[in-house]
Every structure is written in structure tokens, then in C-alpha cells.
Design an enzyme around this catalytic site. Structure first.
Site, PDB file in Angstrom:
ATOM      1  N   HIS A  82     -34.782  18.991  15.501  1.00 38.05           N
ATOM      2  CA  HIS A  82     -34.053  20.155  14.987  1.00 38.05           C
ATOM      3  C   HIS A  82     -33.129  20.740  16.053  1.00 38.05           C
ATOM      4  CE1 HIS A  82     -33.178  23.879  12.894  1.00 38.05           C
ATOM      5  NE2 HIS A  82     -33.862  23.457  11.853  1.00 38.05           N
ATOM      6  N   GLY A 163     -28.077  41.240  27.194  1.00 41.60           N
ATOM      7  CA  GLY A 163     -28.622  40.444  28.278  1.00 41.60           C
ATOM      8  C   GLY A 163     -27.566  39.811  29.157  1.00 41.60           C
ATOM      9  N   PRO A 164     -28.009  39.055  30.155  1.00 39.54           N
ATOM     10  CA  PRO A 164     -27.099  38.500  31.158  1.00 39.54           C
ATOM     11  C   PRO A 164     -26.353  37.263  30.671  1.00 39.54           C
ATOM     12  CG  PRO A 164     -29.327  37.771  31.597  1.00 39.54           C
ATOM     13  CD  PRO A 164     -29.427  38.717  30.429  1.00 39.54           C
ATOM     14  N   VAL A 168     -31.007  30.767  31.690  1.00 42.14           N
ATOM     15  CA  VAL A 168     -32.433  30.870  32.005  1.00 42.14           C
ATOM     16  C   VAL A 168     -33.079  29.568  31.544  1.00 42.14           C
ATOM     17  CG1 VAL A 168     -34.548  32.214  31.689  1.00 42.14           C
ATOM     18  CG2 VAL A 168     -32.320  33.366  31.615  1.00 42.14           C
ATOM     19  N   TRP A 171     -36.014  29.391  29.087  1.00 44.15           N
ATOM     20  CA  TRP A 171     -35.873  30.092  27.803  1.00 44.15           C
ATOM     21  C   TRP A 171     -34.666  29.644  26.994  1.00 44.15           C
ATOM     22  CZ3 TRP A 171     -39.072  33.273  25.183  1.00 44.15           C
ATOM     23  CH2 TRP A 171     -38.543  33.962  24.083  1.00 44.15           C
TER      24      TRP A 171
END
Length: 541
Positions: A82, A163-164, A168, A171
Site C-alpha cells: 500500500h 510541524g517542521p 524524521v 516517522w
């Protein structure tokens, strides 16, 4: 009406049961959240969770799930069929009951902001929550998937909403949004992945590109192979099943497969499904095959059979249809869940609700049910065989109206309670007074809308009732006579309930319009009921 939002977060883990269970616990242990379904797939390496609750509760549930996933999922090691871009790949909020799309947008915004602030991860908004048109589409946001994020995040046009703008690795990124019910619907093929994908390209709205659009609006699709089932699937997302329904996707896939000499061997619904999506498909097959089915249970069984929804696993309606899992109100609140004796006792108690509105709705519902009964007592009998086609046409409106009118028994009581709640609002400041006045007017409009809907519903039945009076089973004459008077009485009650609630409405134009309409409906009910009785008397003579 109690508020209910559905949240369907998709996490990029479908193999490790300990991780799947940990996320489940995080949701289930959130106060106010009810975990309805957990659907994981090893090949896709993805798990779809479905839970419901009040707006503020589902936001907390989603955050708790994300916190658990943050500790347990490492996207740098993730592989699956997926498309995905993050550990919590997508988190939509969906209105179910008593909630607007705007409120779900606010849920997505609150969730996205808090997730980004707490975990320090990039979050994008999509669907109805998107801040730009280019971000409405989930596939567009996912383009390149997780692997493309390091470069995408360097580009200004891909700056996250929260957010930045930093990659990450463990994540990735999360997409949060608000949307209508999305149906994940997969059609099974004994074919290769490439053949399934070829069909998907022909069907999906995006098609093969701008110059070769697909046939089905509001449909996303790809082809993949399920190793654990040893078959391929045309995997689709129906973004709006009222535009393109389950039956349309299935039938079009069958047509494409037939042209390629490929066998279709059933289908699969992932997660929960609204009742209406299945009933729409049932209506299609009933019309196509000239079938006469009244009960939802029978219609659902037909759809399960025609679509092959139980081909990979048993399809249990009580566990898969969201309305069956989350009823409108609990038995302790709903008048409909109470025995008749209790309902009558509550009507006679020292309480304003349930009152005349609920009694009028119950009376009209029984009138419609009696008419349905007369039709069924005529249908399918050898002596009335010549009337079968007529009964097939006449019975469904009574059956549907009986269900709708029954629901108004509770709706009337809820509308009155909403008005009483507005009465208790503070009025200390000018702002308080304005809010209270607006809430009172809205409560009055709701209190008017319910009995008006009752009268309109009954009005739609008179032509069928007149015809039934001329040809229905005469042994049921008294049932039809009572049906006519019960329907008239329901409108009589609706008329006076509308008038008493209109009294304090401040919009004069609205008052005049509604008063004229309800007066017309009452006069029509009197005339039509008398005509039904006259026709039945004439047949007896």
C-alpha cells in the site's frame, strides 16, 4: 441528537501483532472513544483502525494512538503493497451524526497541530481540511511516498501545514483531514498484479493521465497481489459512494475482466460501511433482477451474495455496518427501545416529553404499517396473483414511511429537549443573551421541522393508499380503514404541534410559509382519508 465523529487512522504496520494491539489499546482506553474495527493486512503491511466518539474525544483517541505508534513503528524498515508516507499515514475525521463537516475540519486541525507540536513531525492537511486546492487529494500529497520525503520537504511548496520541514526517518509524515465516508472496496481477480492494475487504470477517475481519464468519478484505484490469498485485487477507494456506488465499481470491474477473460471471484470491504451504501447496491440489483425485497436484512444478504463480500472472510452485518454498531441513542434514551407499556406510561407521566408530537408520529407510523400489511396480505396469494405487480409497486412506500415515521417518535422528543436546553443557557451579558436567543430560535425551528416532516411524509402516501383501497384484499378492509384514520390523526397532531412552536418564532416570512403549508397538508389529509373510507364502503356495498 448526540454528536458522533468517526476517525479512521491508517498505521503502517500490518504484521507485528504486538504493535497492532498496542495501538488498539491506546484507542480503546481513551475515555469517550469506542473502537469498532481493526483491519490489518500483511501484504499491505498496514492496519486500519475505526473508532467513534464525540469530536473532542476522537481527537484524544487519535493522539493516543499516534503516541503509541511513535514508540513502536520505524518507517525506515517499512515495506508494503500500500502507498504510504508515514507511520501514521493518514488520519481522517468523518461526520456520522449531529456533526458538520466544518466541525470535522476543526478536529483535523486540532489533531494536526497537537501531533506536530508534541512529536515534532510534519503534518499535512487534506480533503475538506486542505488549505489549498492542490492538497485536497491524498494521492497527490502521497506522491513519491515515504522515500521522496527527504527531497520534498526541502521545497517550499511542500512545507507542512504543521510541524517542521524536516525529515524524521522513523516517522515520515502524517496527513490529517476531514472527508465523507470513504469505502475501501477491493475486487478479487484470479489474475496477475499487472492485469488487475490495467483494469484499475481504466476505471479510476485519474485514469492513465490527463489525456486518458478513467470512467468512474470519485474513485481511486490500483492493482496489487495478495500473497496470503493467492489472488490479485483491483483495490479501490470510493471517495463518495453517492456518486459512484459499490455496485457500479463491481459491475464495471466484471465487465473489464470479462473482456480480458479473467475470472472475478468476489470482493472485500475493508473497515466499516454505512448502511446506505449497501442499500443503494441492493436497490440496483432489485431493479436489475426485478426482485421484491422489503427487509433490510434481506437486501443486505442479497448484496453480500451479488458482490461476493464473504469470499475472503465472513461478512457479518452486525459487526460491519456502522449504524448497527452505533445506534442513534442508547436504550435508556430511545423511546423506540422501550416496550409499548413503558412508552404509554411515559406519555402519561408528569413530563412534557414524550408528548403529542411523539404520539402523532407513532400513530402515523402504525397507519403506514397497517397499509403495508394490507398490501402484503394481498401480494403472493393465488387469488390475487393478477395484482402482484401492483402490490410490488404500492407496498414499498408504506414500508419506508413506517420506518421514517417511527424515527420521528424519538426525533420529536429530542427537538423539544434541544429547546429546553436553550432555555437554560446563561443570559448575564449581551453576548449571552444573543447566543441564547439564537439557540432558542434554532430549537423552535427544529421543533417545527419534525412534525412538518411527519405531515409531508403522510402526504406522499395518499395516492398509493387510494389505489390500495380500490384493489387490496377486502378481508383487510378494517385494517385499511384504521390506517387511513391513523394517518389523518398523525397529520392532525402535526398541525397543532407546528402551530404551537411557530408562535414564538421571530421570522414572520418563515412563519407564514410554514403555517400555509401545514394547513394545506391537514386539509388534504381530511379529504384523502374520507375518500379512502368512501371507496372501501363502496366496495363493501
Amino acid at each position: 441528537m448526540s454528536q458522533l465523529v468517526e476517525c479512521v487512522p491508517n498505521f503502517s504496520e500490518g504484521k507485528n501483532q504486538e504493535v497492532i494491539d498496542a495501538i488498539s489499546r491506546a484507542v480503546a482506553q481513551t475515555p469517550g472513544c469506542v473502537l469498532l474495527d481493526v483491519d490489518s493486512g500483511p501484504s499491505t503491511n498496514r492496519t486500519v483502525y475505526t473508532f467513534v466518539g464525540r469530536p473532542e474525544d476522537v481527537v484524544e483517541g487519535a493522539l493516543n494512538a499516534a503516541r503509541a505508534a511513535y514508540q513502536l513503528i520505524d518507517m525506515s524498515r517499512h515495506h508494503g503493497e500500500h502507498p504510504r508516507m508515514g507511520a501514521l499515514d493518514v488520519c481522517p475525521f468523518i461526520p456520522v451524526r449531529g456533526v458538520t463537516m466544518d466541525e470535522c475540519v476543526r478536529c483535523a486541525q486540532a489533531f494536526g497541530q497537537r501531533l506536530a507540536e508534541e512529536l515534532g513531525v510534519p503534518v499535512y492537511l487534506y480533503g475538506e481540511a486542505a488549505r489549498t486546492a492542490g492538497r485536497q487529494s491524498l494521492p497527490a500529497l502521497r506522491a513519491g511516498e515515504y522515500e521522496a520525503l527527504p527531497e520534498k520537504l526541502k521545497q517550499a511548496e511542500w512545507a507542512p501545514d504543521f510541524g517542521p520541514s524536516a525529515f524524521v526517518p522513523s516517522w515520515g509524515a502524517t496527513v490529517a483531514g476531514a472527508r465523507k465516508f470513504l469505502l475501501a472496496f477491493n475486487i478479487n481477480l484470479l489474475s496477475t498484479r499487472e492485469q488487475a492494475h490495467r483494469i484499475a487504470l481504466d476505471l479510476r477517475e485519474q485514469g492513465r493521465g490527463k489525456d486518458q481519464p478513467g470512467r468512474l468519478k470519485k474513485v481511486q484505484a490500483i492493482g496489487w497481489y495478495l500473497d496470503e490469498k493467492n489472488l490479485a485485487q483491483v483495490s479501490t477507494n470510493l471517495l463518495d459512494f453517492e456518486v459512484t456506488g459499490l455496485h457500479t465499481v463491481f459491475e464495471e470491474t466484471c465487465r473489464e475482466a470479462q473482456e480480458l477473460s479473467l475470472p472475478v471471484v468476489g470482493s472485500q470491504l475493508v473497515g466499516l460501511v454505512p448502511l446506505k451504501a449497501l442499500l443503494d447496491a441492493a436497490a440496483f440489483y432489485c431493479e436489475k433482477e426485478n426482485l421484491f425485497l422489503l427487509q433490510d436484512e434481506h437486501r443486505i444478504r442479497l448484496v453480500v451474495n451479488r458482490l461476493g463480500l464473504d469470499s475472503l472472510a465472513p461478512f457479518k452485518p452486525k459487526e460491519r455496518i456502522i449504524e448497527y454498531l452505533v445506534p442513534e441513542a442508547g436504550p435508556e434514551q430511545s423511546l423506540l427501545h422501550k416496550p409499548l407499556r413503558t412508552f404509554v406510561r411515559e406519555v402519561g407521566s408528569r413530563s412534557a416529553a414524550p408528548g403529542a408530537g411523539s404520539v402523532a408520529a407513532a400513530t402515523a407510523a402504525m397507519g403506514a404499517a397497517l397499509a403495508s400489511m394490507v398490501g402484503l396480505m394481498t401480494y403472493g396469494r393465488r387469488q390475487f396473483e393478477h395484482l402482484d405487480a401492483t402490490m410490488r409497486r404500492l407496498i414499498p412506500p408504506f414500508h419506508a414511511a413506517s420506518a421514517k415515521l417511527t424515527s420521528l417518535v424519538d426525533a420529536d422528543a429530542r427537538a423539544f429537549e434541544a429547546y429546553l436546553k436553550a432555555m437554560k443557557l446563561p443570559k448575564d451579558t449581551p453576548e449571552d443573551k444573543d447566543r441564547r436567543a439564537a439557540a432558542l430560535q434554532e430549537g423552535l425551528r427544529q421543533a417545527v421541522a419534525v412534525p412538518l416532516a411527519l405531515a409531508e411524509t403522510v402526504a406522499s402516501l395518499w395516492p398509493a393508499l387510494q389505489e390500495l383501497a380500490l384493489c387490496g384484499n377486502l378481508a383487510c378492509r378494517s385494517d385499511l380503514q384504521v390506517a387511513a384514520k391513523a394517518l389523518e390523526t398523525g397529520v392532525f397532531g402535526a398541525y397543532f404541534n407546528v402551530l404551537i412552536n411557530l408562535k414564538d418564532v421571530t421570522d414572520d416570512a418563515f412563519k407564514a410559509q410554514v403555517r400555509q403549508r401545514i394547513s394545506s397538508l391537514l386539509q388534504e389529509a381530511k379529504t384523502q382519508a374520507a375518500l379512502v373510507l368512501d371507496r372501501l364502503e363502496a366496495r363493501q356495498a
